[in-house]
Design a protein around this motif. Sequence first.
Motif, PDB file in Angstrom:
ATOM      1  N   ALA A 307       0.818  -1.211   0.000  1.00 53.50           N
ATOM      2  CA  ALA A 307       0.000   0.000   0.000  1.00 53.50           C
ATOM      3  C   ALA A 307       0.850   1.258   0.000  1.00 53.50           C
ATOM      4  CB  ALA A 307      -0.923  -0.009   1.221  1.00 53.50           C
ATOM      5  N   GLU A 363      -1.760   5.548  -9.423  1.00 52.60           N
ATOM      6  CA  GLU A 363      -3.000   4.839  -9.141  1.00 52.60           C
ATOM      7  C   GLU A 363      -3.501   4.136 -10.408  1.00 52.60           C
ATOM      8  OE1 GLU A 363      -4.469   4.373  -6.236  1.00 52.60           O
ATOM      9  OE2 GLU A 363      -2.819   5.461  -5.278  1.00 52.60           O
ATOM     10  N   GLU A 408     -17.176  -6.122 -12.358  1.00 58.76           N
ATOM     11  CA  GLU A 408     -15.976  -6.578 -11.670  1.00 58.76           C
ATOM     12  C   GLU A 408     -15.798  -8.085 -11.804  1.00 58.76           C
ATOM     13  OE1 GLU A 408     -15.350  -3.553  -7.964  1.00 58.76           O
ATOM     14  OE2 GLU A 408     -17.116  -4.860  -7.858  1.00 58.76           O
ATOM     15  N   ARG A 420     -13.635 -11.606  -3.351  1.00 56.27           N
ATOM     16  CA  ARG A 420     -12.776 -10.435  -3.517  1.00 56.27           C
ATOM     17  C   ARG A 420     -13.102  -9.846  -4.881  1.00 56.27           C
ATOM     18  NH1 ARG A 420      -9.859 -14.782  -2.079  1.00 56.27           N
ATOM     19  NH2 ARG A 420      -8.837 -14.976  -4.102  1.00 56.27           N
ATOM     20  N   THR A 423     -11.197  -4.982 -10.114  1.00 58.15           N
ATOM     21  CA  THR A 423     -11.536  -4.080 -11.207  1.00 58.15           C
ATOM     22  C   THR A 423     -10.504  -4.222 -12.315  1.00 58.15           C
ATOM     23  OG1 THR A 423     -12.533  -2.513  -9.678  1.00 58.15           O
ATOM     24  CG2 THR A 423     -11.890  -1.666 -11.844  1.00 58.15           C
ATOM     25  N   ILE A 432      -7.901  -4.509  -6.650  1.00 57.79           N
ATOM     26  CA  ILE A 432      -8.999  -4.301  -5.715  1.00 57.79           C
ATOM     27  C   ILE A 432      -9.111  -2.810  -5.451  1.00 57.79           C
ATOM     28  CG2 ILE A 432      -9.816  -4.747  -3.369  1.00 57.79           C
ATOM     29  CD1 ILE A 432      -8.486  -7.448  -3.492  1.00 57.79           C
ATOM     30  N   ALA A 433     -10.298  -2.249  -5.624  1.00 62.27           N
ATOM     31  CA  ALA A 433     -10.475  -0.796  -5.631  1.00 62.27           C
ATOM     32  C   ALA A 433      -9.955  -0.124  -4.363  1.00 62.27           C
ATOM     33  CB  ALA A 433     -11.946  -0.457  -5.845  1.00 62.27           C
ATOM     34  N   ASP A 434     -10.266  -0.670  -3.183  1.00 60.04           N
ATOM     35  CA  ASP A 434      -9.819  -0.019  -1.953  1.00 60.04           C
ATOM     36  C   ASP A 434      -8.465  -0.521  -1.471  1.00 60.04           C
ATOM     37  OD1 ASP A 434     -10.672  -2.532  -1.285  1.00 60.04           O
ATOM     38  OD2 ASP A 434     -11.803  -1.930   0.490  1.00 60.04           O
ATOM     39  N   GLN A 435      -7.854  -1.444  -2.218  1.00 64.13           N
ATOM     40  CA  GLN A 435      -6.502  -1.924  -1.943  1.00 64.13           C
ATOM     41  C   GLN A 435      -5.768  -2.079  -3.274  1.00 64.13           C
ATOM     42  OE1 GLN A 435      -8.035  -5.438   0.337  1.00 64.13           O
ATOM     43  NE2 GLN A 435      -6.540  -4.805   1.861  1.00 64.13           N
ATOM     44  N   PRO A 436      -5.478  -0.975  -3.942  1.00 63.94           N
ATOM     45  CA  PRO A 436      -4.982  -1.045  -5.326  1.00 63.94           C
ATOM     46  C   PRO A 436      -3.643  -1.752  -5.500  1.00 63.94           C
ATOM     47  CG  PRO A 436      -4.837   1.189  -4.454  1.00 63.94           C
ATOM     48  CD  PRO A 436      -5.639   0.399  -3.478  1.00 63.94           C
TER      49      PRO A 436
END
Length: 614
Positions: A307, A363, A408, A420, A423, A432-436
Amino acid sequence: MIRSIAAAVTALVLSSAAALPEEASVDIEALDQRLADIMEARNVVGASVAIMDADSIIFARGYGHADREAGITATADTPFRAGSVSKLFTALAAVRLAEAGAIDLDAPLRSVAPDIAFTNRFESEHPVRLVHLLEHTAGWDDIQPQEYRSFPEGTRLVDGLADNPRSRTARWAPGLYASYSNSGAAAIGRVIEIATGSPFETAVQDLVLAPLGLESASFDQDSPERRIASYANADERAQFVRIWASPAGALSIGARDLAEVGRVLLAGGDGFVGAQSVARMENGETGRAAQAGIPHYGLGLYHWRAANGEWIGHGGAIDRAQAELFYDRASGLGYALMVNTGGRGMAEMRIALREALGGPRAEPQAEADWQMPDGVAGIYRSINPRQEMFRAITDLMQAERVWQCGNELCVATGFGGEPRRYTSMGDGRYFIADQPHRRLFLIPDDAGGHELVYSDGESWKRSSWLRMGGPVAMWIATALAIVAGLVTLLVWAAGRLFGQFKNSHRWRVWLWPSLSIAALAVGAGAFFALSSGDVLANLAGPSPLGRTFQLATFVFGPLALIGIWASFRASDVRLFARLQAGLTSALLALCWSWMAVYGWAGLTPWSYTPVVSG
């Protein structure tokens, strides 16, 4: 000979200053305090930290005690055990020899080191090459439990390689998939010995440690001063294990010296190795995933997308001690972190360092109007487990289900796991959108379908619901049949005590399946006993528990087969009892056959020949 090779390497390498990002601003004082707070909160006995950029070591400090009982305070130069960080040093030695023309990384292992025993049924067309060993794409199992035991002082690398060659079995064509194996680094160590004419410990000293001025570093495990302390927790000192595979994990080094290696790599080799060699070390070229452009394991270095940065380096653990060296090219900064205590302290200190040092990260952009490619939905099984012995468990319990959910790609582990949601970024890349930082890749396989590949190199191929769900249904049906049979036997036994069923011969059809059930229960109990406590000590070699597991997993199948025969022969027993006992026996025999396919029938868990199913 070795000193002349080292001199030739130095002469051949051209120093090239890499273009580095502008130095990030780091609040060293705040970071220092945060690390000290973690040490206290997590009861870490001792740690050592160093931070570097491409020009210098910009921070180095020890915390706590390197050896509490001896009263030795940890400093930035105190040696800690580095575990698998050793593989980076082994790779550097091999790369320097390759730059000097002393070895060819594309050479087949059998031609370079014929004294290393291994099995590769693909050898004629796909030989195990040196580069496969460095990138973990030889297809070998990882070293097996008995190879993790402590070996006597003076054990040579060739002695360790001769201890259990069965683990060095290519499970697929070398160069196809990555699967982490300590044996690969050990084999490269033997190649280095042959190329230099010196023991590995001497060769790596002359090729790497001495030229870089790493005075705290050594691969020596036999000198009293190198029997370095580590701790299972704040109250328990861990046992020192002398490993045989020195090139894979015997290094001890201080954080400052370890960070110096990171500085050299950040600087593009800095005259020690060439810039092209550093780039090659950072990027794998063998294996289907690497060839599809998925960054993971190169030559002694791997990518860790987190992250807070895209980190390159290597980590390690041994005797509960933990160490790692990582750098982020985006920020131009890196760190060496060494901890001598098991537990969460290491992970929290890593997070603190990465949050302080990590650079900007682009991102990912979502692909508009994504549709899942044809043939992707379905169920997948693991291709490249680290230890083949556990494939039976992963196939039974950890299948990956894949389907499209809205815009997705959904992936769930097991038959009831939470999905899980990934995207699409296009070109078979997903996040993963909230864990790119968590990525998934779809790459084409040889059959015109797709394989799933995660950022850590785990690969999964499409299977069938029958293959993956059938064994689950079989074990559930067997468990229900066992429970029903036991209830029936209890009712029958209770009735006999009260004068019922006097003329019943039910025992004649239930004797053998009962013995089979008992053997299965004993085997399961032995497995859980082996898996609890000190697993490595339990599996360091043949033991009463290990032999019990071996015998139980071997006999429960034949006992079930006899049960099938007995249920047909007992014509004077009521039909229902015969059918129930026969069905239970048949299910037990089917389970045993399934285990045999995976090599679990009569398995010796401390040492085994990998059996690949499918």
